[in-house]
Scaffold this active site. Sequence first.
Site, PDB file in Angstrom:
ATOM      1  N   ARG A 123       0.845  -1.195   0.000  1.00  0.00           N
ATOM      2  CA  ARG A 123       0.000   0.000   0.000  1.00  0.00           C
ATOM      3  C   ARG A 123       0.882   1.247   0.000  1.00  0.00           C
ATOM      4  O   ARG A 123       1.201   1.823   1.040  1.00  0.00           O
ATOM      5  CB  ARG A 123      -0.952   0.027   1.210  1.00  0.00           C
ATOM      6  CG  ARG A 123      -1.973  -1.099   1.189  1.00  0.00           C
ATOM      7  CD  ARG A 123      -3.130  -0.847   2.109  1.00  0.00           C
ATOM      8  NE  ARG A 123      -3.964   0.246   1.656  1.00  0.00           N
ATOM      9  CZ  ARG A 123      -4.919   0.142   0.738  1.00  0.00           C
ATOM     10  NH1 ARG A 123      -5.174  -1.009   0.167  1.00  0.00           N
ATOM     11  NH2 ARG A 123      -5.619   1.204   0.382  1.00  0.00           N
ATOM     12  N   CYS A 178     -25.557 -14.449  -7.063  1.00  0.00           N
ATOM     13  CA  CYS A 178     -25.108 -13.049  -7.058  1.00  0.00           C
ATOM     14  C   CYS A 178     -26.233 -12.171  -7.609  1.00  0.00           C
ATOM     15  O   CYS A 178     -27.350 -12.630  -7.823  1.00  0.00           O
ATOM     16  CB  CYS A 178     -23.895 -12.874  -7.971  1.00  0.00           C
ATOM     17  SG  CYS A 178     -22.470 -13.868  -7.563  1.00  0.00           S
ATOM     18  N   ASP A 232     -18.739  -5.097  -8.268  1.00  0.00           N
ATOM     19  CA  ASP A 232     -17.444  -4.426  -8.144  1.00  0.00           C
ATOM     20  C   ASP A 232     -16.341  -5.179  -8.893  1.00  0.00           C
ATOM     21  O   ASP A 232     -15.439  -4.584  -9.472  1.00  0.00           O
ATOM     22  CB  ASP A 232     -17.109  -4.365  -6.637  1.00  0.00           C
ATOM     23  CG  ASP A 232     -16.020  -3.377  -6.332  1.00  0.00           C
ATOM     24  OD1 ASP A 232     -15.726  -2.540  -7.203  1.00  0.00           O
ATOM     25  OD2 ASP A 232     -15.473  -3.437  -5.225  1.00  0.00           O
ATOM     26  N   CYS A 262     -18.060 -28.913  -5.726  1.00  0.00           N
ATOM     27  CA  CYS A 262     -18.954 -28.252  -4.756  1.00  0.00           C
ATOM     28  C   CYS A 262     -20.244 -29.024  -4.441  1.00  0.00           C
ATOM     29  O   CYS A 262     -20.594 -29.149  -3.260  1.00  0.00           O
ATOM     30  CB  CYS A 262     -19.289 -26.842  -5.203  1.00  0.00           C
ATOM     31  SG  CYS A 262     -17.859 -25.764  -5.308  1.00  0.00           S
ATOM     32  N   CYS A 313     -19.901 -31.389  -1.664  1.00  0.00           N
ATOM     33  CA  CYS A 313     -19.021 -30.960  -0.562  1.00  0.00           C
ATOM     34  C   CYS A 313     -19.828 -30.740   0.711  1.00  0.00           C
ATOM     35  O   CYS A 313     -20.886 -30.119   0.693  1.00  0.00           O
ATOM     36  CB  CYS A 313     -18.317 -29.660  -0.968  1.00  0.00           C
ATOM     37  SG  CYS A 313     -17.360 -28.923   0.357  1.00  0.00           S
TER      38      CYS A 313
END
Length: 417
Positions: free
Chosen positions: A141, A270, A286, A326, A329
Amino acid sequence: MRNPVPVQKQLNSVLVKPAGPDCNMGCAYCFYLEKDRLFKRKQHRMNPTVLRTMTEQVLDEGAGRVSFGWQGGEPTLMGLDFFRKAFAFQQQYAGPGQIIDNTFQTNGLLIDKEWAVFLRDANILTGLSLDGPDHIHNHYRTLKNGKGTWEQVVRARDTLLEADTDVNALIVVNDYSVRFAEDIYNFHKNGGLTYMQFIPCVETDAADPDRAAPFSVSAEAYGRFLCTLFDLWQSDFLDDKPTTFIRFFDAVFFSYVDMLPPECTLLPECGLYVVVEHNGDVFSCDFFVDQEHFLGNVMEQNLADMLNGATQYQFGRAKADLPEPCPDCPWLIHCRGGCPKDRTRDPRDKGQNHFCRSFQIFFEHADQRLKEMAEKWKREQIKQNTLLQIQQSGIQMNRNDPCPCGSGQKFKNCCGQ
Ligand code: SF4
Ligand code: SF4
């Protein structure tokens, strides 16, 4: 099989980039600085017409609670007057009883007393990007000339805390910092930032698109980092209650008590919010500010229509199209395959979530304890509801009566304890 019918989503959350990707720092791992390629102008600033139109559209939708997240780039580059105007528009267009939340993310360089007092008085939850002690923070940073920014950001932290601003720490976990979980946690705890949000870093290497950038954190290392953090967080509990707050643990806990987490990465799909760029361009998320995820512009289309349009719908559904391991899982119910962004940044992951192994390591470590906490929490909810019902009904309970919660135990041994 027929395609599922899209459910109409209410617009209640926007992420706003008033200064686009412009920033007064040059952090090596930033994924947003390069977004200036999407826009024609060199400098990016939201004008009052776009600000007014966006605000009106969001509040006109009539959601009972609405959230504006101000991010960048660096939003303080807009100056305080821009935000005074933004909040005046919010007051102007708010419906009766409508609750408006504002959050603000800053690198801290321009934060002074005036900013701190303004953020406090406007009741804005402020996220300050501070990666930890100086050698960790200054590792990536830096200013564009490579100079570290730690001293300035620590000063900003102290200014915010002295003004009693509601502030939390945003901490990027990278290849270097991942070795210092305990130092970072203690640094923030002792420095007064007891709310911490850790963001693991993985980006494609600009110099070699076949691999992840060198600053990316490995799945194994991040898994161990989370375990250390979890133990530190637990060791600071007082009377079974946390005294520090780690966003990932708080969010994961929701799924342990059968509720939807307030964190998009842990949801099945999402697409529940949109990003509004400085010029009114709207994107899916984003992490997907690109041509493929361009939804329109607020000066030409309505935000609610864009949120419910085909592009955003497909984007939302893509998360549920899970990578191969997945569906079988045991952690799927908590992890939900993570953020789709993390399935794309390191080509060597071949579509699997880069942090899959991190999640596995973490849940193997923390699952039992989280289950115990969840049981306790559920029990406490039942007790509170039962006592409330007794109070409202006016019934006089005898201590030896069966408990009305239905546990089969005597009241004195159950909710009456
Ligand atoms: S892509 Fe990731 S950050 Fe974006 S909405 Fe989906 S889970 Fe959230
Ligand atoms: S832990 Fe890995 S395999 Fe399991 S649901 Fe999460 S990303 Fe998928």
